[in-house]
Design a protein around this motif. Structure first.
Motif, PDB file in Angstrom:
ATOM      1  N   ASP A 151       0.829   3.854  13.817  1.00 28.53           N
ATOM      2  CA  ASP A 151      -0.208   3.523  12.844  1.00 28.53           C
ATOM      3  C   ASP A 151      -1.530   4.203  13.132  1.00 28.53           C
ATOM      4  O   ASP A 151      -2.292   4.493  12.224  1.00 28.53           O
ATOM      5  N   THR A 152      -1.844   4.446  14.414  1.00 28.29           N
ATOM      6  CA  THR A 152      -3.066   5.156  14.775  1.00 28.29           C
ATOM      7  C   THR A 152      -2.714   6.165  15.845  1.00 28.29           C
ATOM      8  O   THR A 152      -1.599   6.180  16.371  1.00 28.29           O
ATOM      9  N   GLY A 197      -3.446   1.109   9.895  1.00 33.92           N
ATOM     10  CA  GLY A 197      -4.156   1.753   8.819  1.00 33.92           C
ATOM     11  C   GLY A 197      -3.772   1.116   7.502  1.00 33.92           C
ATOM     12  O   GLY A 197      -3.298  -0.014   7.457  1.00 33.92           O
ATOM     13  N   ASP A 198      -3.908   1.884   6.424  1.00 40.04           N
ATOM     14  CA  ASP A 198      -3.576   1.390   5.100  1.00 40.04           C
ATOM     15  C   ASP A 198      -2.130   1.597   4.775  1.00 40.04           C
ATOM     16  O   ASP A 198      -1.694   1.324   3.683  1.00 40.04           O
ATOM     17  N   GLY A 238      -5.054   5.474   5.631  1.00 38.54           N
ATOM     18  CA  GLY A 238      -6.292   5.081   6.287  1.00 38.54           C
ATOM     19  C   GLY A 238      -6.153   4.932   7.802  1.00 38.54           C
ATOM     20  O   GLY A 238      -5.270   4.229   8.281  1.00 38.54           O
ATOM     21  N   GLY A 239      -7.030   5.602   8.550  1.00 36.80           N
ATOM     22  CA  GLY A 239      -7.005   5.551  10.006  1.00 36.80           C
ATOM     23  C   GLY A 239      -6.225   6.672  10.656  1.00 36.80           C
ATOM     24  O   GLY A 239      -6.337   6.887  11.868  1.00 36.80           O
ATOM     25  N   ARG A 264       0.835  -1.195   0.000  1.00 35.48           N
ATOM     26  CA  ARG A 264       0.000   0.000   0.000  1.00 35.48           C
ATOM     27  C   ARG A 264       0.875   1.253   0.000  1.00 35.48           C
ATOM     28  O   ARG A 264       2.016   1.222   0.466  1.00 35.48           O
ATOM     29  N   PRO A 319     -10.362   8.108   6.199  1.00 33.44           N
ATOM     30  CA  PRO A 319     -11.083   6.824   6.171  1.00 33.44           C
ATOM     31  C   PRO A 319     -10.189   5.693   5.660  1.00 33.44           C
ATOM     32  O   PRO A 319      -9.226   5.931   4.916  1.00 33.44           O
ATOM     33  N   GLN A 320     -10.513   4.482   6.067  1.00 32.63           N
ATOM     34  CA  GLN A 320      -9.770   3.324   5.569  1.00 32.63           C
ATOM     35  C   GLN A 320      -9.890   3.248   4.045  1.00 32.63           C
ATOM     36  O   GLN A 320     -10.948   3.513   3.474  1.00 32.63           O
ATOM     37  N   GLY A 321      -8.806   2.887   3.408  1.00 32.30           N
ATOM     38  CA  GLY A 321      -8.809   2.758   1.953  1.00 32.30           C
ATOM     39  C   GLY A 321      -8.640   4.065   1.219  1.00 32.30           C
ATOM     40  O   GLY A 321      -8.750   4.101  -0.006  1.00 32.30           O
TER      41      GLY A 321
END
Length: 269
Positions: free
Chosen positions: A259-260, A267-268, A156-157, A102, A197-199
């Motif tokens: 990551d968050t 996340g992505d 994402g996230g 990703r 948002p995710q993605g």
């Protein structure tokens, strides 16, 4: 018996007429010349056909390579300065995210902005689109107005905020020192506080004062967030001009970002 006369008669009867011999030789030479000329014509036609076929094969190969593997992309604006200059031809690695990987924070990517940066369904004339697309595919024309090059700042996230007390962008609570920004530019003169948002991806240019990016589309459908599946590839190399031939430098600006916001989950990116 007059032997001298006999020898003379024999010599005259056995030798062909001079005129007839010259005429025959010229006829043979003429036929051979026409045959050689015809052979050269056929060979020339064959060579032209082979050259044409080779040209078609090469063109198809280049188009397939550009479509599936590496595509030249001409930089149309200064929104990514100083990393990328106007007129640079970068090589976009289309395999970078093809096998499960990703986009990551800090990646410079080319993406289709329909549905995020431009309205969905924005199309140009089909004939001009085909011509421009074929030329853009090999780096001979500017990309479509729906294609963009930006840097991934949030995946994402991620919770992305601007700005903190020091005027920096924060990602998941960690301030980011963006050394790649254009000298004199602030990280952003537009405040924002978003969760990606995710993605999807939050994109920003390196020349923030001249970049129309995710910040400019916050109130629109999609909120300026680019779907991951709209990413065409990662800009890995500057191929032209020759004086700027190099890889597109990576960055360690996001190395400390979890990551968050709480440092858990994924996340992505």
């Amino acid at each position: 018996m007059d032997t001298e006369a006999l020898h003379t008669e024999r010599d005259r009867s056995s030798a062909p007429e001079t005129g007839e011999e010259g005429e025959g030789s010229r006829s043979v030479r003429s036929e051979r010349g026409r045959a050689r000329a015809a052979g050269r014509t056929v060979l020339h036609r064959l060579n032209r056909r082979r050259a044409g076929l080779l040209g078609v094969v090469c063109a198809v190969f280049v188009l397939l390579l550009s479509h599936f593997v590496i595509q030249p992309f001409q930089i149309p604006s200064g929104s990514m300065e100083p990393t990328l200059q106007v007129g640079d031809r970068v090589l976009v690695n289309k395999l970078a995210y093809r096998f499960g990987d990703r986009p990551e924070r800090g990646d410079v990517v080319v993406f289709d902005g329909r549905g995020s940066f431009v309205r969905e369904g924005a199309e140009e004339n089909p004939v001009s689109a085909f011509t421009r697309g074929a030329l853009a595919m090999v780096g001979l024309a500017e990309p479509a107005e729906t294609d963009f090059v930006k840097r991934v700042v949030g995946v994402g996230g991620d919770h992305v905020v601007c700005c903190d007390e020091g005027g920096r962008v924060e990602v998941n609570g960690v301030p980011v020192d963006e050394a790649y920004l254009h000298p004199g530019d602030a990280p952003s003169r537009v405040p924002f506080d978003i969760v990606v948002p995710q993605g999807r991806l939050w994109m920003m240019g390196d020349h923030r004062s001249r970049s129309q990016d995710s910040r400019d589309h916050l109130g629109q459908p999609g909120g300026g967030m680019v779907p991951v599946d709209r990413v065409i590839g990662r800009a890995d190399w500057i191929a032209w001009p020759a004086g700027r031939w190099s890889s597109v430098s990576g960055t360690d600006a996001f190395d400390e970002v979890p990551d968050t916001a709480r440092g858990t989950g994924g996340g992505d990116g």
